[in-house]
Enzyme design. Sequence first.
Site, mmCIF file in Angstrom:
data_model
loop_
_atom_site.group_PDB
_atom_site.id
_atom_site.type_symbol
_atom_site.label_atom_id
_atom_site.label_comp_id
_atom_site.label_asym_id
_atom_site.label_seq_id
_atom_site.Cartn_x
_atom_site.Cartn_y
_atom_site.Cartn_z
ATOM 1 N N ASP A 1 -46.472 -38.935 8.643
ATOM 2 C CA ASP A 1 -46.680 -38.532 10.042
ATOM 3 C C ASP A 1 -46.615 -39.728 10.996
ATOM 4 O OD1 ASP A 1 -47.256 -36.661 12.056
ATOM 5 O OD2 ASP A 1 -48.679 -35.632 10.750
ATOM 6 N N ASP B 1 -44.920 -28.494 15.075
ATOM 7 C CA ASP B 1 -46.251 -28.026 14.661
ATOM 8 C C ASP B 1 -46.437 -26.559 14.993
ATOM 9 O OD1 ASP B 1 -47.199 -30.238 13.438
ATOM 10 O OD2 ASP B 1 -48.443 -30.934 15.094
HETATM 11 C C1 GLA Z 1 -49.759 -33.800 12.891
HETATM 12 C C2 GLA Z 1 -48.813 -32.979 12.079
HETATM 13 C C3 GLA Z 1 -49.529 -31.786 11.497
HETATM 14 C C4 GLA Z 1 -50.679 -32.252 10.664
HETATM 15 C C5 GLA Z 1 -51.594 -33.141 11.481
HETATM 16 C C6 GLA Z 1 -52.674 -33.776 10.642
HETATM 17 O O1 GLA Z 1 -50.154 -33.137 14.034
HETATM 18 O O2 GLA Z 1 -47.713 -32.600 12.837
HETATM 19 O O3 GLA Z 1 -48.642 -30.998 10.730
HETATM 20 O O4 GLA Z 1 -50.204 -32.944 9.540
HETATM 21 O O5 GLA Z 1 -50.881 -34.186 12.117
HETATM 22 O O6 GLA Z 1 -53.517 -34.568 11.399
#
Ligand code: GLA
Length: 718
Positions: A448, A513
């Site tokens: 990430d 997301d």
């Molecule tokens: C980001 C990612 C999510 C998740 C969160 C975890 O927002 O896009 O899919 O993994 O971090 O903190």
Amino acid sequence: MTVALRANGVSLVLQDEPNQLPEIVHFGPDLGVEGVGGVEALMMASTPPVPRSAFDKPVALRLLPHEVDGWSGRPGLTAHRSGAAFSPSWSDVQVHQIDAQTASIEATDESFGLGLHTEVRLDDAGIVVIHHHITNLGDGVIDLAGLISIVPIPPTASEVLDLTGRWCGERRIQRSDLQMGGRIRESRRGRSGHDSAFVMVAGEPGFTERRGEVFAAHVAWSGDHLHMVDRLPEGAGRHAGALGGGELIRPGEVRLETDETYSAPPVLFAWSDRGLDGLTDRFHQHLRARTNHPQTLRPVTLNTWEAIYFDHDMERLGPIIDAAADIGVERIVLDDGWFTGRRDDTAGLGDWAVDAEVWPHGLAPYAERVRSHGMQVGLWVEPEMVNLDSDLAREHPDWVFAAPERTSTKEWRFQQVLDLSNPVAFEHVLSHLDTVLTDCAIDYLKWDHNRDLIEALDRDGIPAVRRQTLATYALMDELVARHPGLEIESCASGGGRVDLGILEHTVRVWASDSNDPLERQSIQRWTGLLLPPELVGTHVGPTSSHTSGRVTDLDFRCLTALWGHAGIEWDITKISVEERTRLAGWISLHKRLRPLLHTGRTVRGPEFDGAWLHGVVAQDLTHGVFSYVRLVSGAAAVPGLVRLHGLDPERMYAVRALDVTGREEVRIAGQAAATPPWTRHGVISSGDALMRRGLAMPVLDPMAGLLFEVSATDHEGC
Ligand code: GLA
């Protein structure tokens, strides 16, 4: 020396003159031009007249265009040495056509003390990749301000499409008329960005998914960058302007010492006279030919984020893992929350050791439970980031990016950026991640990157986005080298780092997301402009979307998540038995179709009256899967016939509706007011009729869709 590269209906023609970089005479359809005579004829036919009050000779648009040639658009190479500006004075220019598809150009500028090496490749997909490298051959430092790659565009390319977006709303297309002066899209986010231009397209006015001549550029880079199209009233010699891009370099960011080389990011160019699908065909073919393209079936994944968030507890997670195995999941990814001090998003980033309180026996119980079902083990990491509330930040505050007089930058999700271009910090993160991967034999990392970089300055105040980007690539490569078979996904608050730079080091992107299927319909469609579906994560999320609150039908969520690298992000222990059975049916349908979905050609029908068609057709045209989806309500009471795309007009096809969650009786994914008879009994029709006349579609409410399959058959239809 003339260069005429030709492949897959595309050609690129270069013509050099003594002590000049080659002129780009042509990029576009393969005109069959070969040899000196062919190029001369092409040049003669396209040499423009000289207007009044203008240069006495037409502008020549060269590989690195510059004002010295009469080009007053963005220059190809901008640099200075102790304040003295670069002005080309090339000598010893060597242009080699290595084979039908590759050329290399070497040139030296002795007065400035600079060497240029450029590779130009036109691959089997018809994609041109231009890759420039410059070396400081003189004494003292060269300060580089920009090195961009371009191709010419014709006057008919007078409409631009590029993308923008935001968190949970990535890859929105925007179109504009291409006026004089052109258009530039810059990204200064230290990652490609949710709003990245992604692909810049210039084409005939009104081009669609299926029609029109279009030219496209993509900069394969994950740091700051720009895409541009420049149009000038006087044109660009035999062309109307230039399309391209490159890295966006901050003052002081690239200072080349003697003998040091700067390699610009490769820039990809595509041309098609079949609209956006024609570009997509080429990009997908290009990506699938890479040696690092995933060769194995993409395992159906369950990601724990929207299922348990930070609630890491084997009592809760164990049953989810068991239930996932039961319905056919093949990989589990344990998301954020497993490492020291990470009970929420305010602390812990940077402390890459398993949290002893939450995981008293390490991650072994998790990994063993997953493996006991024969599934792969995945783990979330965010190696470039640090919370100030972490042991790492407390011990090494100087590893955090910030201007020298500051200790940190504006916070974003309570986090700061770790300077991985600092070799000690790099080694620290590498060794900690290496230990975690070794201890639990992790198969997969969801990597990430949850904030933009601002003031990414090292402790001497020198801009460091470039070094950080290269360090990230190197960290990924080193981990994969130490753990052969390790796969990495690029996530950045969803789709904030989706580009062909990061995809040299990763095998999947998290498109967004948002698991809301209505948002996802368009996010996936336009991510697919560049990326084939097997590289794009697509998950079935909860009934009520956690990011939009929208409540959607399970079938519609399954229909939307079917196409990519599919998975689930939902606590499936809290759903009904019936829902779980339907998920199992969907997974088995996906497994049956994924060999087709992940190798076939993507086809898209333009949005019409609130609905659109999406499909994938096998390369040999014997098999295809389509969905017809209503996004918003239409003006028409009945949608009428919808034309399919990409089939063989000469063949007969058996068409049958599919139930997306595997029930005997086909049901529409979502609400349908009426369905045409063929959805019950199937129909046999010629490819020609399906493409030129069409197929009756159901009357659907918004957020509903029909999935259907076409298979070539010997039988006569009606
Ligand atoms: C980001 C990612 C999510 C998740 C969160 C975890 O927002 O896009 O899919 O993994 O971090 O903190």
